[in-house]
Design a protein around this motif. Sequence first.
Motif, PDB file in Angstrom:
ATOM      1  N   GLU A 277      24.038   1.156  59.654  1.00 24.01           N
ATOM      2  CA  GLU A 277      23.011  -0.022  59.103  1.00 24.01           C
ATOM      3  C   GLU A 277      22.041  -0.338  59.483  1.00 24.01           C
ATOM      4  N   GLU A 278      21.356   0.924  60.680  1.00 24.72           N
ATOM      5  CA  GLU A 278      19.623   0.774  60.807  1.00 24.72           C
ATOM      6  C   GLU A 278      18.672   0.923  59.488  1.00 24.72           C
TER       7      GLU A 278
ATOM      8  N   SER B 262      25.590  -1.084  56.294  1.00 23.85           N
ATOM      9  CA  SER B 262      26.927  -1.350  56.854  1.00 23.85           C
ATOM     10  C   SER B 262      28.115  -0.257  57.568  1.00 23.85           C
ATOM     11  N   ALA B 263      27.975   0.026  58.604  1.00 21.76           N
ATOM     12  CA  ALA B 263      29.216   1.155  58.963  1.00 21.76           C
ATOM     13  C   ALA B 263      30.508   1.010  58.847  1.00 21.76           C
ATOM     14  N   GLU B 264      30.621  -0.045  58.211  1.00 20.56           N
ATOM     15  CA  GLU B 264      31.618  -0.552  58.574  1.00 20.56           C
ATOM     16  C   GLU B 264      32.885  -0.274  57.222  1.00 20.56           C
ATOM     17  N   ALA B 265      30.925  -0.686  55.865  1.00 23.75           N
ATOM     18  CA  ALA B 265      31.692  -0.586  54.796  1.00 23.75           C
ATOM     19  C   ALA B 265      31.572   0.437  53.790  1.00 23.75           C
ATOM     20  N   LYS B 266      30.927   1.264  54.889  1.00 22.64           N
ATOM     21  CA  LYS B 266      30.276   2.358  54.295  1.00 22.64           C
ATOM     22  C   LYS B 266      30.848   3.200  53.089  1.00 22.64           C
ATOM     23  N   GLU B 267      32.381   3.488  52.961  1.00 20.41           N
ATOM     24  CA  GLU B 267      33.401   4.093  52.461  1.00 20.41           C
ATOM     25  C   GLU B 267      34.094   3.083  51.542  1.00 20.41           C
ATOM     26  N   ALA B 268      33.876   2.113  51.768  1.00 21.29           N
ATOM     27  CA  ALA B 268      34.241   1.115  50.553  1.00 21.29           C
ATOM     28  C   ALA B 268      32.984   1.481  49.328  1.00 21.29           C
TER      29      ALA B 268
END
Length: 395
Positions: free
Chosen positions: A349-350, A354-360
């Motif tokens: 995210e830096e 988004s770390a959470e959305a990266k795979e999507a």
Amino acid sequence: MIMTRTSKTVNYVVGLMSGTSLDGIDAGLVEIKADTNDDIDIKLIHFQSQSFSSEIKEKILNLCIADEARIEDISAMNMLLGELFAEAAEKVIEEAGLSPSDILLISSHGQTIYHQPNPIPIDKRKITSTLQIGDISVIAERTGITTIGDFRTRDMAAGGQGAPLVPYADYMLFRSKEFGRVLVNIGGISNITVLPKNCTEKEVIAYDTGPGNMLIDAFTNWATNGEQPYDKNGLLAAKGKSSNNWLEKLLQHNYFKLPSPKSTGRELFGIQYAEVLWDEAQRLAIDNHDRLATVTELTAKSLTMEINNYIESGIVKEVLVSGGGRYNGTLMKSICSHLPKDVQLMGTEEYGMSAEAKEAITFALLGYQCYNKKTNNFPSATGANHDVIMGKIAW
């Protein structure tokens, strides 16, 4: 990120991902700008995660256990997950304020229930296999949007392991002319992408390092008698102390000794392995918090043993983390403790990802490239004999 240099076509794509942790379905709606030179910019417009019910999660887990899976259950879940993926896509589109007619395509990873990258002999042939369910025809029919999925099989047909696939997006979005980076994704399984300074596609190194959240999640569930599905912020592990003798034994697992490219999954580090470790800890009289601390350390140590190989050789100086493990403070602290002090550790995210959305987001890109008949695997990461276009299309 790759900067815009020329006029680009703008399209909206939905990426869908359900990983080995079985947390649920991640849906990312992205804006993709691309020109004829395949220069691509990606911007996340909206992200939402839809959890599985406890009943669905249990049924999927049963499908991942060879002795319990039944053909009729696999067939039914394939169609049911298609319905759930379609609902997740429709929800993220609606929440973004767009309509289905605005969307070029949906790209779905599906739900892996079996991954066998090492060949087994059948009728004098050596066969590898993988199975992701969540039927793309159901998604296309319910949403009215062209849907792409089943990415891994084409790479395996070309001699690869069908994994990891994230390195393609890592290369497209995070390579740097100034210094090398390691991209880390900690889902159910942990994997790394090594991007040397100003690297070419053939210089990218990527593979699964071993367990991610799967063992931690299983231990958390048992330690709390089912009250917690995961160790939020790593608070439970933080109450314990790693059992160093037991940890050293766990680090002798054969997978950690294999050379890359390599990939793994629930078959090696899933619930059956977790049960073995839990019983072993019971015999060793290790208390629950210490058990959690140890398996958390196992994820951190097996990951950083690999990363440090590239740091010591001077290839990289920055480590970027994504996936659910990014939000486990105890795990992140442990990873940091095993890296040299001059190496920067931070979330993706830096850099606006988004770390959470990266795979999507990754699967949105892979689907977009398939749609445009562009190769989208990395033989250097998967071991395939050549570049291929991964994905099947339901128009």
